[in-house]
Design an enzyme around this catalytic site. Structure first.
Site, mmCIF file in Angstrom:
data_model
loop_
_atom_site.group_PDB
_atom_site.id
_atom_site.type_symbol
_atom_site.label_atom_id
_atom_site.label_comp_id
_atom_site.label_asym_id
_atom_site.label_seq_id
_atom_site.Cartn_x
_atom_site.Cartn_y
_atom_site.Cartn_z
ATOM 1 N N ASN A 137 0.731 13.767 4.284
ATOM 2 C CA ASN A 137 0.021 12.624 4.945
ATOM 3 C C ASN A 137 0.572 11.153 5.156
ATOM 4 O O ASN A 137 0.398 10.488 5.945
ATOM 5 C CB ASN A 137 -1.491 12.551 4.541
ATOM 6 C CG ASN A 137 -1.270 12.132 2.835
ATOM 7 O OD1 ASN A 137 -0.928 13.026 2.125
ATOM 8 N ND2 ASN A 137 -1.923 10.974 2.488
ATOM 9 N N GLY A 140 0.728 -1.401 -0.190
ATOM 10 C CA GLY A 140 0.024 -0.149 0.012
ATOM 11 C C GLY A 140 0.910 1.222 -0.119
ATOM 12 O O GLY A 140 1.999 1.083 0.061
ATOM 13 N N TYR A 141 0.222 2.278 -0.077
ATOM 14 C CA TYR A 141 0.957 3.573 -0.177
ATOM 15 C C TYR A 141 1.636 3.879 1.147
ATOM 16 O O TYR A 141 2.701 4.297 1.131
ATOM 17 C CB TYR A 141 -0.189 4.923 -0.276
ATOM 18 C CG TYR A 141 -0.734 4.960 -1.558
ATOM 19 C CD1 TYR A 141 -0.271 4.439 -2.803
ATOM 20 C CD2 TYR A 141 -2.002 5.291 -1.804
ATOM 21 C CE1 TYR A 141 -0.810 4.546 -4.108
ATOM 22 C CE2 TYR A 141 -2.729 5.367 -2.796
ATOM 23 C CZ TYR A 141 -1.657 5.209 -4.039
ATOM 24 O OH TYR A 141 -2.616 5.092 -5.426
ATOM 25 N N CYS A 165 -3.276 11.023 10.032
ATOM 26 C CA CYS A 165 -2.587 12.181 9.532
ATOM 27 C C CYS A 165 -3.160 13.516 9.730
ATOM 28 O O CYS A 165 -2.703 14.341 10.377
ATOM 29 C CB CYS A 165 -2.533 12.048 8.053
ATOM 30 S SG CYS A 165 -4.102 11.552 7.096
#
Length: 342
Positions: A309, A11-12, A147
């Site tokens: 973020n 994932g990111y 975030c």
């Protein structure tokens, strides 16, 4: 040198953890777990890592023993994974929302599911060094905050620590599309997201609970998805207590963050970047905080923060917390200052 494993590495957020750890002089990335890409190279879903590693994704069953385990897994999944994964490492750093709140009932209200391991909530330390540096120094269970919550907390903390504001706070957050994750659905297709400013979670946003827990305020929060890919900006509308001046506010920010390596006070009267702006922070672990007073003589004050973020709002906070946990310099592996222009 310590050995690290990242679960949810495709994932990111997982990709950012990999990026930061691969450049960390005291960490060896020994395993990257993905249920979607087992056996595939990590530089497939993370093309920015080409030429930096030959690492391939593995399965959870292939995990060995490590010094630290990063869990970049979805909300409500981590609490089910933790009991079987925790024995794999002495230190566990969770980047999901499952262990951010200390109250199981509040978790159920905010995340729409009962917490399956409420007995473990008290074991986790908040992974925000600016608030919990002393506790992190001996912590083996660390939960990185959200975030937008991180930005709001860092914007508000100098004011709440000094007792300068009333407890009711209105938090207006703006976030880029990467905050929805690498497997986001139809609402985050480019054709739907591009050009839009989509208001979501108009009441009861889950980050309200994190902000209240950290700052002792009564926040009401809304969040808007904007055109950007990365970046968060929070504007916290507050009311100063009677007799508090702008000079008191400025002094509180300067005093609170004077020695912080990753928080910068940005509250200038003129210039293109006179207040916190996420664009110049992309890829960095900095959070810029600032404020704007109402010049009409009212007690209204805007407390503002900006960050990336995926870094200070996620992976960077986790790595910074690891540095504190291990007694290393906090900037280690996190020196990138951001780019301008972008």
């Amino acid at each position: 040198m310590i050995r690290a494993a990242v679960v949810g590495a495709a994932g990111y957020i997982g990709g950012e953890v990999l990026r930061l750890l691969l450049g960390h002089p005291k960490v060896e990335v020994a395993a990257a777990v993905s249920s979607r890409y087992p056996g595939k190279r990590v530089d497939g879903p993370h093309p920015n890592l080409r030429g930096t590693t030959d690492l391939a994704f593995c399965t959870e069953e292939q995990l060995d023993s490590y010094d630290v385990l990063f869990l970049a897994t979805p909300h409500r999944a981590t609490m089910k994974l933790l009991p079987r994964l925790a024995p794999k490492a002495k230190t566990v750093i969770d980047l999901s929302g499952d262990f951010r709140l200390r109250d199981a009932e509040e978790f159920a209200r905010r995340y729409g599911a009962e917490h399956t391991r409420p007995d473990l909530l008290g074991e986790f330390t908040t992974g925000l060094p600016e608030l919990a540096r002393e506790q992190l120094a001996g912590a083996d269970r660390i939960a990185a905050p959200g975030c937008m919550a991180t930005a709001a907390i860092l914007a508000l903390t100098p004011l709440t620590d000094a007792g300068l504001i009333e407890p009711d706070v209105d938090v207006d957050a703006r976030t880029g599309s990467s905050g929805s994750g690498a497997t986001a659905g139809e609402a985050n297709l480019h054709a739907e997201r591009s050009g839009s400013m989509r208001l979501f979670a108009t009441s009861g946003h889950r980050h309200e609970a994190e902000i209240a827990q950290a700052c002792g305020v009564r926040p009401v929060m809304t969040a808007t998805g904007v055109e950007a890919v990365r970046g968060v900006q929070t504007v916290c509308r507050t009311t100063l207590r009677e007799g508090v001046t702008e000079a008191d506010v400025r002094a509180a920010y300067r005093r609170r963050y004077a020695d912080e390596p990753f928080v910068r006070v940005v509250a200038q009267r003129r210039g293109l970047y006179r207040l916190p702006e996420p664009k110049i922070l992309l890829g960095s672990n900095f959070c810029d905080v600032g404020f704007a007073a109402d010049g009409s003589g009212s007690r209204r004050l805007l407390a503002i923060a900006a960050l990336d973020n995926l870094v200070k709002g996620g992976a960077g906070n986790a790595v910074q917390s690891l540095n504190v946990r291990m007694g290393w310099p906090e900037r280690l592996g996190l020196e990138f200052p951001g780019l301008h222009p972008v």
